[in-house]
Motif scaffolding. Structure first.
Motif, PDB file in Angstrom:
ATOM      1  N   SER A 298      -7.207  -8.169 -25.194  1.00 32.88           N
ATOM      2  CA  SER A 298      -6.004  -8.398 -25.990  1.00 32.88           C
ATOM      3  C   SER A 298      -4.836  -8.974 -25.206  1.00 32.88           C
ATOM      4  CB  SER A 298      -5.572  -7.093 -26.659  1.00 32.88           C
ATOM      5  OG  SER A 298      -6.487  -6.712 -27.663  1.00 32.88           O
ATOM      6  N   LEU A 299      -4.007  -9.692 -25.934  1.00 41.52           N
ATOM      7  CA  LEU A 299      -2.778 -10.281 -25.408  1.00 41.52           C
ATOM      8  C   LEU A 299      -1.663  -9.242 -25.427  1.00 41.52           C
ATOM      9  CD1 LEU A 299      -3.364 -13.288 -27.693  1.00 41.52           C
ATOM     10  CD2 LEU A 299      -2.913 -13.702 -25.271  1.00 41.52           C
ATOM     11  N   MET A 300      -0.891  -9.187 -24.348  1.00 41.82           N
ATOM     12  CA  MET A 300       0.255  -8.294 -24.282  1.00 41.82           C
ATOM     13  C   MET A 300       1.414  -8.995 -23.574  1.00 41.82           C
ATOM     14  SD  MET A 300      -1.210  -4.487 -23.409  1.00 41.82           S
ATOM     15  CE  MET A 300      -1.488  -4.884 -21.684  1.00 41.82           C
ATOM     16  N   ILE A 301       2.632  -8.603 -23.926  1.00 41.39           N
ATOM     17  CA  ILE A 301       3.838  -9.099 -23.262  1.00 41.39           C
ATOM     18  C   ILE A 301       4.378  -7.973 -22.395  1.00 41.39           C
ATOM     19  CG2 ILE A 301       6.169 -10.011 -23.580  1.00 41.39           C
ATOM     20  CD1 ILE A 301       5.255 -11.013 -26.355  1.00 41.39           C
ATOM     21  N   PRO A 302       4.263  -8.082 -21.064  1.00 43.59           N
ATOM     22  CA  PRO A 302       4.688  -6.980 -20.197  1.00 43.59           C
ATOM     23  C   PRO A 302       6.201  -6.784 -20.204  1.00 43.59           C
ATOM     24  CG  PRO A 302       4.067  -8.892 -18.891  1.00 43.59           C
ATOM     25  CD  PRO A 302       3.709  -9.215 -20.314  1.00 43.59           C
ATOM     26  N   ASP A 303       6.607  -5.613 -19.750  1.00 42.82           N
ATOM     27  CA  ASP A 303       8.036  -5.290 -19.666  1.00 42.82           C
ATOM     28  C   ASP A 303       8.801  -6.357 -18.893  1.00 42.82           C
ATOM     29  OD1 ASP A 303       7.462  -2.984 -20.982  1.00 42.82           O
ATOM     30  OD2 ASP A 303       7.881  -1.634 -19.320  1.00 42.82           O
ATOM     31  N   ARG A 304      10.015  -6.579 -19.350  1.00 45.71           N
ATOM     32  CA  ARG A 304      10.997  -7.435 -18.691  1.00 45.71           C
ATOM     33  C   ARG A 304      10.541  -8.896 -18.566  1.00 45.71           C
ATOM     34  NH1 ARG A 304      14.823  -4.043 -17.646  1.00 45.71           N
ATOM     35  NH2 ARG A 304      16.131  -5.583 -16.613  1.00 45.71           N
ATOM     36  N   ALA A 305       9.611  -9.298 -19.427  1.00 49.13           N
ATOM     37  CA  ALA A 305       9.190 -10.710 -19.456  1.00 49.13           C
ATOM     38  C   ALA A 305      10.385 -11.579 -19.806  1.00 49.13           C
ATOM     39  CB  ALA A 305       8.071 -10.903 -20.469  1.00 49.13           C
ATOM     40  N   ARG A 306      10.510 -12.718 -19.159  1.00 49.27           N
ATOM     41  CA  ARG A 306      11.667 -13.595 -19.339  1.00 49.27           C
ATOM     42  C   ARG A 306      11.572 -14.461 -20.590  1.00 49.27           C
ATOM     43  NH1 ARG A 306      12.212 -17.078 -14.128  1.00 49.27           N
ATOM     44  NH2 ARG A 306      14.022 -17.860 -15.321  1.00 49.27           N
ATOM     45  N   HIS A 307      10.367 -14.644 -21.124  1.00 44.34           N
ATOM     46  CA  HIS A 307      10.179 -15.603 -22.213  1.00 44.34           C
ATOM     47  C   HIS A 307       9.397 -14.951 -23.359  1.00 44.34           C
ATOM     48  CE1 HIS A 307      10.433 -17.904 -18.373  1.00 44.34           C
ATOM     49  NE2 HIS A 307      11.337 -18.582 -19.069  1.00 44.34           N
ATOM     50  N   LYS A 308       9.900 -13.854 -23.877  1.00 41.50           N
ATOM     51  CA  LYS A 308       9.204 -13.083 -24.906  1.00 41.50           C
ATOM     52  C   LYS A 308       8.997 -13.900 -26.182  1.00 41.50           C
ATOM     53  CE  LYS A 308       9.416  -8.659 -27.390  1.00 41.50           C
ATOM     54  NZ  LYS A 308       9.612  -9.072 -28.795  1.00 41.50           N
ATOM     55  N   THR A 309      10.029 -14.571 -26.649  1.00 41.24           N
ATOM     56  CA  THR A 309       9.903 -15.334 -27.884  1.00 41.24           C
ATOM     57  C   THR A 309       8.890 -16.457 -27.740  1.00 41.24           C
ATOM     58  OG1 THR A 309      12.173 -14.832 -28.526  1.00 41.24           O
ATOM     59  CG2 THR A 309      11.146 -16.734 -29.579  1.00 41.24           C
ATOM     60  N   ASN A 310       8.904 -17.135 -26.606  1.00 44.81           N
ATOM     61  CA  ASN A 310       7.925 -18.194 -26.367  1.00 44.81           C
ATOM     62  C   ASN A 310       6.505 -17.634 -26.386  1.00 44.81           C
ATOM     63  OD1 ASN A 310      10.026 -20.001 -26.102  1.00 44.81           O
ATOM     64  ND2 ASN A 310       9.967 -20.060 -23.862  1.00 44.81           N
ATOM     65  N   ALA A 311       6.319 -16.455 -25.788  1.00 40.78           N
ATOM     66  CA  ALA A 311       5.000 -15.823 -25.765  1.00 40.78           C
ATOM     67  C   ALA A 311       4.560 -15.444 -27.172  1.00 40.78           C
ATOM     68  CB  ALA A 311       5.024 -14.594 -24.864  1.00 40.78           C
TER      69      ALA A 311
END
Length: 395
Positions: A298-311
């Motif tokens: 699965s895909l996940m967005i880790p904490d404090r990622a700089r580009h959350k919306t892009n991801a």
């Protein structure tokens, strides 16, 4: 066209009992600060609007490439062209535990990992979710995920509603066998213990990979299994080891034994068998009558990622049926977007259209009724269960 399975030998790896969340919990009891991250500490300023890029870490050979130029990734290039978002794509994940160790120091210390998107197996995703190391996604930016995610995958026990994880690709852990060499059908897990298979059976060595299917063979509902269910299965496996029924425990190298004929039946992954069948149509894959495990990376967005919306936009892009179909035609695992089947069926290419009828990519209704997502092993259970399993396997 068939391609090498995305699962490298270490892909669904052996459990290391002193790594991951269990080890972190032990350390916390010894004076080391707890690793859990509170919800308010997980996000950072989202730079997506001003900085149109993202960094994505994935497994090797787990995305479509151009037949003439393997360095090109058609679906990813199309996303970049359509959105203007540049993607730094790295094939750096070779083992769940190894990657956990690589980025855990940053996450437990509330620091950026340098990655906006990662793909790991759901049993490892469960650790990240429990530790608060991933951000919840904004579904208002992901209408395709909301509409097209397979209902079977929508709400695993570790992440109800899939708020923090989204399946990249899925697969089935079942039984593979050589019909011509064995001379009969295999229908269930109990068939592995038949006398004509003595010394010609392999089981998967990884705890997280092996236990669910074996429990299903014992009549257990794997969505709510207990430790008593686990130990009962271990008792059976120990008996089969003692009487010589099980040749050995394997990683993905079970494929070599099956091809050579040293093994006639084994625990196996659906995607691997699709590749083997291209060279040997006598190799069959069985979803046992008692059921089989449906798993995901699965895909996940880790904490404090700089580009959350892009991801989030990239994740949603891969849930467009036409994009999911293009990816499925390349990787040959269970597609988490059932609507992609109609796209493939309409293809003018005969081989591509045939994939729409492959139940190992798009399980039919009978098969779907036998599939279940296993309850994951909790951190409190892990040390006890791993100790028992690893003793049997010989680790």
């Amino acid at each position: 066209m068939t391609r090498t399975s995305p699962h490298a030998p270490s892909r669904r790896s052996l459990l290391r009992t002193l790594t991951g969340a269990a080890a972190l919990g032990t350390l916390a009891g010894c004076g080391v600060p707890a690793a859990y991250v509170e919800p308010g500490d997980r996000s950072a300023k989202d730079e997506s609007a001003a900085d149109r890029r993202l960094t994505w870490a994935n497994w090797p050979l787990y995305i479509d490439t151009d037949d003439d130029d393997p360095g090109r990734r058609p679906t990813l290039e199309a996303f970049e062209k359509h959105t203007g978002i540049s993607v730094g794509y790295t094939e750096e994940i070779n083992d769940n535990d190894e990657f956990f160790g690589k980025i855990s120091p940053s996450l437990m210390n509330h620091q950026r990992t340098g990655r906006d998107l990662i793909v790991i197996s759901d049993w490892m995703c469960a650790r990240f979710v429990r530790l608060g190391w991933v951000q919840r996604m904004d579904r208002s930016r992901q209408p395709n995920v909301a509409e097209h995610l397979d209902p079977l995958l929508r709400s695993p026990a570790f992440d109800p509603g899939r708020r923090s994880t989204v399946p990249w690709q899925s697969g089935i852990t079942g039984i593979a066998y050589d019909r011509r060499r064995l001379g009969r059908e295999i229908r269930g897990v109990a068939d592995l213990w038949a006398s004509d298979l003595k010394g010609r059976v392999t089981l998967l060595s990884g705890l997280d990979e092996a236990f669910a299917l074996l429990m299903q063979g014992d009549g257990v509902d794997i969505t709510r299994w207990t430790t008593a269910d686990f130990h009962r299965v271990c008792d059976r496996v120990e008996r089969e080891v003692r009487r010589g029924q099980i040749r050995r425990f394997t990683g993905n190298d079970y494929t070599k034994d099956l091809v050579s004929g040293d093994v006639l039946a084994c625990q196996a992954y659906s995607g691997d068998v699709i590749q083997l069948q291209a060279d040997n149509p006598d190799i069959r894959f069985v979803v046992p009558e008692e059921g089989a495990e449906l798993w995901s990376d699965s895909l996940m967005i880790p904490d404090r990622a700089r580009h959350k919306t892009n991801a989030e936009r990239l994740i949603d892009y891969y849930y467009r049926p036409e994009v999911a179909a293009e990816l499925a035609a390349w990787v040959n695992y269970v597609c988490p977007v059932p609507a992609a089947r109609e796209v493939l069926a309409a293809s003018k290419d005969k081989d591509t259209a045939a994939l729409a009828d492959n139940p190992l990519i798009f399980p039919d209704s009978t098969m779907r009724g036998r599939l279940a997502v296993a309850r994951d092993i909790t951190s409190a259970e892990r040390l006890e269960l791993a100790k028992r399993w690893n003793t049997i396997v010989g680790l």
